[in-house]
Design a protein around this motif. Structure first.
Motif, PDB file in Angstrom:
ATOM      1  N   VAL A  26       0.834  -1.212   0.000  1.00  0.00           N
ATOM      2  CA  VAL A  26       0.000   0.000   0.000  1.00  0.00           C
ATOM      3  C   VAL A  26       0.865   1.257   0.000  1.00  0.00           C
ATOM      4  N   GLU A  27       2.040   1.199   0.647  1.00  0.00           N
ATOM      5  CA  GLU A  27       2.929   2.353   0.612  1.00  0.00           C
ATOM      6  C   GLU A  27       3.415   2.644  -0.807  1.00  0.00           C
ATOM      7  N   THR A  28       3.744   1.574  -1.546  1.00  0.00           N
ATOM      8  CA  THR A  28       4.221   1.756  -2.922  1.00  0.00           C
ATOM      9  C   THR A  28       3.105   2.301  -3.810  1.00  0.00           C
ATOM     10  N   LEU A  29       1.918   1.750  -3.664  1.00  0.00           N
ATOM     11  CA  LEU A  29       0.789   2.233  -4.466  1.00  0.00           C
ATOM     12  C   LEU A  29       0.519   3.707  -4.179  1.00  0.00           C
ATOM     13  N   SER A  30       0.553   4.083  -2.913  1.00  0.00           N
ATOM     14  CA  SER A  30       0.323   5.489  -2.558  1.00  0.00           C
ATOM     15  C   SER A  30       1.406   6.382  -3.151  1.00  0.00           C
ATOM     16  N   ALA A  31       2.655   5.923  -3.093  1.00  0.00           N
ATOM     17  CA  ALA A  31       3.759   6.713  -3.632  1.00  0.00           C
ATOM     18  C   ALA A  31       3.636   6.888  -5.143  1.00  0.00           C
ATOM     19  N   LEU A  32       3.027   5.922  -5.806  1.00  0.00           N
ATOM     20  CA  LEU A  32       2.848   5.994  -7.256  1.00  0.00           C
ATOM     21  C   LEU A  32       1.648   6.845  -7.653  1.00  0.00           C
ATOM     22  N   GLY A  33       0.862   7.264  -6.677  1.00  0.00           N
ATOM     23  CA  GLY A  33      -0.268   8.140  -6.974  1.00  0.00           C
ATOM     24  C   GLY A  33      -1.624   7.505  -6.869  1.00  0.00           C
ATOM     25  N   ALA A  34      -1.699   6.258  -6.451  1.00  0.00           N
ATOM     26  CA  ALA A  34      -3.000   5.610  -6.298  1.00  0.00           C
ATOM     27  C   ALA A  34      -3.796   6.301  -5.198  1.00  0.00           C
ATOM     28  N   THR A  35      -5.089   6.379  -5.401  1.00  0.00           N
ATOM     29  CA  THR A  35      -5.984   6.960  -4.398  1.00  0.00           C
ATOM     30  C   THR A  35      -7.056   5.984  -3.949  1.00  0.00           C
ATOM     31  N   THR A  36      -7.350   4.995  -4.804  1.00  0.00           N
ATOM     32  CA  THR A  36      -8.518   4.142  -4.604  1.00  0.00           C
ATOM     33  C   THR A  36      -8.175   2.710  -4.941  1.00  0.00           C
ATOM     34  N   VAL A  37      -8.727   1.788  -4.170  1.00  0.00           N
ATOM     35  CA  VAL A  37      -8.541   0.360  -4.413  1.00  0.00           C
ATOM     36  C   VAL A  37      -9.911  -0.301  -4.457  1.00  0.00           C
ATOM     37  N   PHE A  38     -10.094  -1.190  -5.422  1.00  0.00           N
ATOM     38  CA  PHE A  38     -11.326  -1.971  -5.530  1.00  0.00           C
ATOM     39  C   PHE A  38     -11.006  -3.433  -5.211  1.00  0.00           C
ATOM     40  N   GLY A  39     -12.006  -4.180  -4.763  1.00  0.00           N
ATOM     41  CA  GLY A  39     -11.762  -5.596  -4.512  1.00  0.00           C
ATOM     42  C   GLY A  39     -12.669  -6.170  -3.458  1.00  0.00           C
ATOM     43  N   ILE A  40     -12.305  -7.384  -3.012  1.00  0.00           N
ATOM     44  CA  ILE A  40     -13.043  -8.112  -1.982  1.00  0.00           C
ATOM     45  C   ILE A  40     -12.018  -8.814  -1.098  1.00  0.00           C
ATOM     46  N   PRO A  41     -12.129  -8.716   0.220  1.00  0.00           N
ATOM     47  CA  PRO A  41     -11.157  -9.397   1.081  1.00  0.00           C
ATOM     48  C   PRO A  41     -11.214 -10.918   0.929  1.00  0.00           C
ATOM     49  N   GLY A  42     -10.116 -11.558   1.255  1.00  0.00           N
ATOM     50  CA  GLY A  42     -10.039 -13.013   1.248  1.00  0.00           C
ATOM     51  C   GLY A  42      -8.972 -13.461   2.210  1.00  0.00           C
ATOM     52  N   GLN A  43      -9.014 -14.754   2.583  1.00  0.00           N
ATOM     53  CA  GLN A  43      -8.144 -15.234   3.656  1.00  0.00           C
ATOM     54  C   GLN A  43      -6.669 -14.971   3.388  1.00  0.00           C
ATOM     55  N   HIS A  44      -6.203 -15.287   2.183  1.00  0.00           N
ATOM     56  CA  HIS A  44      -4.783 -15.123   1.906  1.00  0.00           C
ATOM     57  C   HIS A  44      -4.403 -13.662   1.672  1.00  0.00           C
ATOM     58  N   ALA A  45      -5.415 -12.799   1.515  1.00  0.00           N
ATOM     59  CA  ALA A  45      -5.163 -11.381   1.250  1.00  0.00           C
ATOM     60  C   ALA A  45      -5.337 -10.516   2.489  1.00  0.00           C
ATOM     61  N   ARG A  58      -8.468   4.824  -0.378  1.00  0.00           N
ATOM     62  CA  ARG A  58      -9.893   4.547  -0.229  1.00  0.00           C
ATOM     63  C   ARG A  58     -10.184   3.156  -0.768  1.00  0.00           C
ATOM     64  N   PHE A  59     -10.929   2.361  -0.026  1.00  0.00           N
ATOM     65  CA  PHE A  59     -11.277   1.020  -0.481  1.00  0.00           C
ATOM     66  C   PHE A  59     -12.760   0.939  -0.799  1.00  0.00           C
ATOM     67  N   VAL A  60     -13.067   0.378  -1.981  1.00  0.00           N
ATOM     68  CA  VAL A  60     -14.453   0.181  -2.412  1.00  0.00           C
ATOM     69  C   VAL A  60     -14.668  -1.308  -2.607  1.00  0.00           C
ATOM     70  N   SER A  61     -15.462  -1.897  -1.741  1.00  0.00           N
ATOM     71  CA  SER A  61     -15.683  -3.342  -1.768  1.00  0.00           C
ATOM     72  C   SER A  61     -16.918  -3.676  -2.592  1.00  0.00           C
ATOM     73  N   SER A  62     -16.714  -4.439  -3.652  1.00  0.00           N
ATOM     74  CA  SER A  62     -17.831  -4.940  -4.444  1.00  0.00           C
ATOM     75  C   SER A  62     -18.373  -6.217  -3.815  1.00  0.00           C
ATOM     76  N   ARG A  63     -19.309  -6.853  -4.480  1.00  0.00           N
ATOM     77  CA  ARG A  63     -19.882  -8.090  -3.972  1.00  0.00           C
ATOM     78  C   ARG A  63     -19.457  -9.308  -4.794  1.00  0.00           C
ATOM     79  N   VAL A  64     -18.940  -9.076  -5.995  1.00  0.00           N
ATOM     80  CA  VAL A  64     -18.428 -10.149  -6.853  1.00  0.00           C
ATOM     81  C   VAL A  64     -17.129  -9.643  -7.472  1.00  0.00           C
ATOM     82  N   GLU A  65     -16.100 -10.501  -7.494  1.00  0.00           N
ATOM     83  CA  GLU A  65     -14.787 -10.045  -7.956  1.00  0.00           C
ATOM     84  C   GLU A  65     -14.807  -9.546  -9.392  1.00  0.00           C
TER      85      GLU A  65
END
Length: 556
Positions: A26-45, A58-65
């Motif tokens: 997340v630090e690298t993504l922020s340094a590259l200019g990312a502001t938003t992440v999409f996805g769904i949590p999972g055990q290995h993640a 900012r995280f936006v959680s959908s209901r289907v990947e």
């Protein structure tokens, strides 16, 4: 009963208070200019998502990947930024692939961070770990530009930076990075990432090719231009306009290129790609300049286009060049290529002795197109599409699913000051609403999604996402009781349709069950309903029960 396999898949416990591999991501993504992440949590993640809580992303959680992938795609298209997607392993990663196919086919820059099983489970050993695949990243090879597996935390920043560079370099597209569960969770000695740089690779045209193209265009008597999606991705609109006016060349936009050229310009053939009169203009041209298009199935009027003149084809993807027709192929970013052409092209005298008048030709051709439509019983469909356009503010961005309304929009939608987005790259169902969710997240303003009843069911669960984040998305669902375009195709080909009819819900009650306001209106009331929905707060749904028909095909 606890088995040895289930013990092996129990998540390792992170050490509290220490930075780990997830923080590096997340630090690298922020340094590259990312502001938003999409996805769904999972055990290995879980390491990724725990690290998100310590970041400004900012995280936006959908209901289907798959819808998460569409949302990241829509975010990127609407904002011009890189879409970022977090995926879990196995089923979660695989479910996202159809959405990534659309991004790959359309050239949408995305960075996908997929978790992986622990390192000791990699290598196709059948340890029975949860979500285990023989080679997970191989599954993504068909739908991403590149795939990387990170096995050591110290490699995370560089790998993400390199992948980001690939994503934004033309031809743009999604890239895939995998990080095993224990690499995400184990403490790291790597200091906090403070800066990262990902500049797109330069992709200019070769000098001798520009010189030859200018020679062809300067000598041409009846030039024409096809503006594909690459024109928009390369931000080449201003140079396209200048070149068209210098040449006196009619310009046709493909569905992906819709909006690259002013709709009502005197040289604009608009986007009537599925029309024989427009096809004939391209066939009669002595030089056709094709920018950011493969002249594929739709743009070539279903491969009926038979150019009699020469073709200059510009594309950032070398595999596109001459994929359908012999051409002077110029591998380059569309913006860089058209800038070079525009600089080298003189303004030509188009008062030709042979009487060729491009402006008159365009006006005559568009009149023929309208005459052909007038000869068919399509007044309701044409009014319906016109009412949607009249209701929509000029700057509104729109997202269209693969439905009959979208097939009309490919040809007749004037994007005005907004942008037109559809799923014509890969052609899968379900893009419209989650794509619009991503657009609304990125823009922070009202967007419009258009789906059929069949395609809407692919993403109906995302009503919960729109409600949870209170997103300004208006969703127009055109309900004709089935897969309308497939019904029309089958009836035309076989005299009957099979397996196209659908039992569907009461969409108004369903939306209201999610806490989303909804209304059902007759086709003639769609304009007023949309105008009201655009003025409202948060998400809303407009349902129209009607059977739209497509204009008769001209490629048969």
């Amino acid at each position: 009963m606890v088995t040895s396999d289930s013990v092996a898949t129990a998540p390792p416990q992170p050490l509290s208070g220490e930075r780990n591999g997830g923080d590096l991501v997340v630090e690298t993504l922020s340094a590259l200019g990312a502001t938003t992440v999409f996805g769904i949590p999972g055990q290995h993640a879980l390491g990724l998502f725990d690290a998100l809580s310590r970041s400004d992303l900012r995280f936006v959680s959908s209901r289907v990947e798959n819808n998460s992938a569409f949302a990241a795609d829509g975010f990127s298209r609407a904002t011009g930024q890189v879409g970022v997607l977090f995926l879990s392993t196995g089923p979660g990663a695989l479910t996202a692939l159809a959405g990534l196919q659309e991004a790959y086919a359309t050239g949408v820059p995305m960075v996908v961070i997929a978790s992986q099983i622990p390192l000791e489970g990699l290598g196709a050993r059948r340890k029975g770990m949860l979500h285990q695949l023989d080679d997970q990243k191989a599954s993504a090879a068909n739908v991403t530009k590149s795939q990387r597996l990170i096995q050591h935390a110290s490699g995370i920043p560089s790998a993400i930076q390199d992948a980001w560079t690939e994503a934004v370099s033309s031809p743009q597209g999604p890239v895939w990075i995998e990080v095993p569960q224990n690499v995400l969770l184990d403490p790291v000695m790597v200091p906090q990432v403070e800066d990262a740089l990902a500049e797109p690779f330069d992709n200019p045209p070769r000098v001798e090719l520009v010189r030859e193209a200018v020679k062809w265009l300067t000598e041409s008597k009846r030039p024409a231009i096809v503006a594909g999606g690459g024109t928009r991705r390369g931000h080449a609109e201003s140079w396209l306009l200048s070149i068209a006016e210098k040449l006196g060349a009619p310009v046709l936009c493909s569905p992906g290129g819709n909006g690259a050229f002013p709709w009502n310009h005197e040289l604009s053939l608009q986007a009537w790609v599925e029309d024989r009169y427009v096809t004939e203009v391209l066939e009669d041209a002595d030089v056709v300049l094709v920018v950011g298009s493969s002249l594929g199935e739709v743009t070539s009027n279903y491969f009926t286009l038979e150019p009699r003149g020469r073709i200059i084809q510009i594309d950032a993807e070398p595999r596109v060049l001459e994929s359908n027709r012999p051409a002077l192929g110029i591998r380059a970013d569309a913006g860089q290529a058209l800038a070079a052409l525009d600089e080298a092209l003189p303004t030509l005298d188009r008062d030709r002795a042979d009487g060729y008048d491009a402006v008159a030709l365009v006006a005559e051709t568009l009149a023929k197109v309208q005459g052909r439509l007038d000869s068919q019983d399509l007044a309701m469909e044409r009014t319906f599409m016109a009412d949607i356009r009249a209701a929509a503010p000029a700057g509104l961005q729109t997202f269209w699913d693969m439905t009959i309304a979208a097939y009309w929009a490919w040809s007749c939608w004037d994007a005005k000051d907004g942008q037109f987005h559809s799923a014509q790259g890969a052609g899968g169902l379900g893009y419209g609403f989650p794509g619009a969710i991503g657009g609304a997240v990125g823009l922070g303003e009202r967007v419009l999604a258009v789906s059929g009843d069949g395609s809407s069911m692919y993403s109906i669960a995302e009503l919960a996402t729109a409600k949870q984040h209170n997103l300004p998305v208006t969703w127009l669902i055109v309900d004709d009781g089935g897969y309308g375009i497939l019904r029309e195709y089958m009836e035309g080909a076989f005299g009957k349709a099979t397996a196209t009819e659908l039992t569907r819900p009461d969409f108004v009650k369903l939306a209201e069950a999610f806490g989303v306001p909804a209304v059902k209106v007759a086709p003639g009331d769609v304009r007023q309903a949309l105008e009201s929905s655009f003025a409202a707060e948060g998400p809303n749904v407009v349902v129209v029960e009607t059977l739209l028909r497509l204009f008769a095909p001209t490629h048969l």
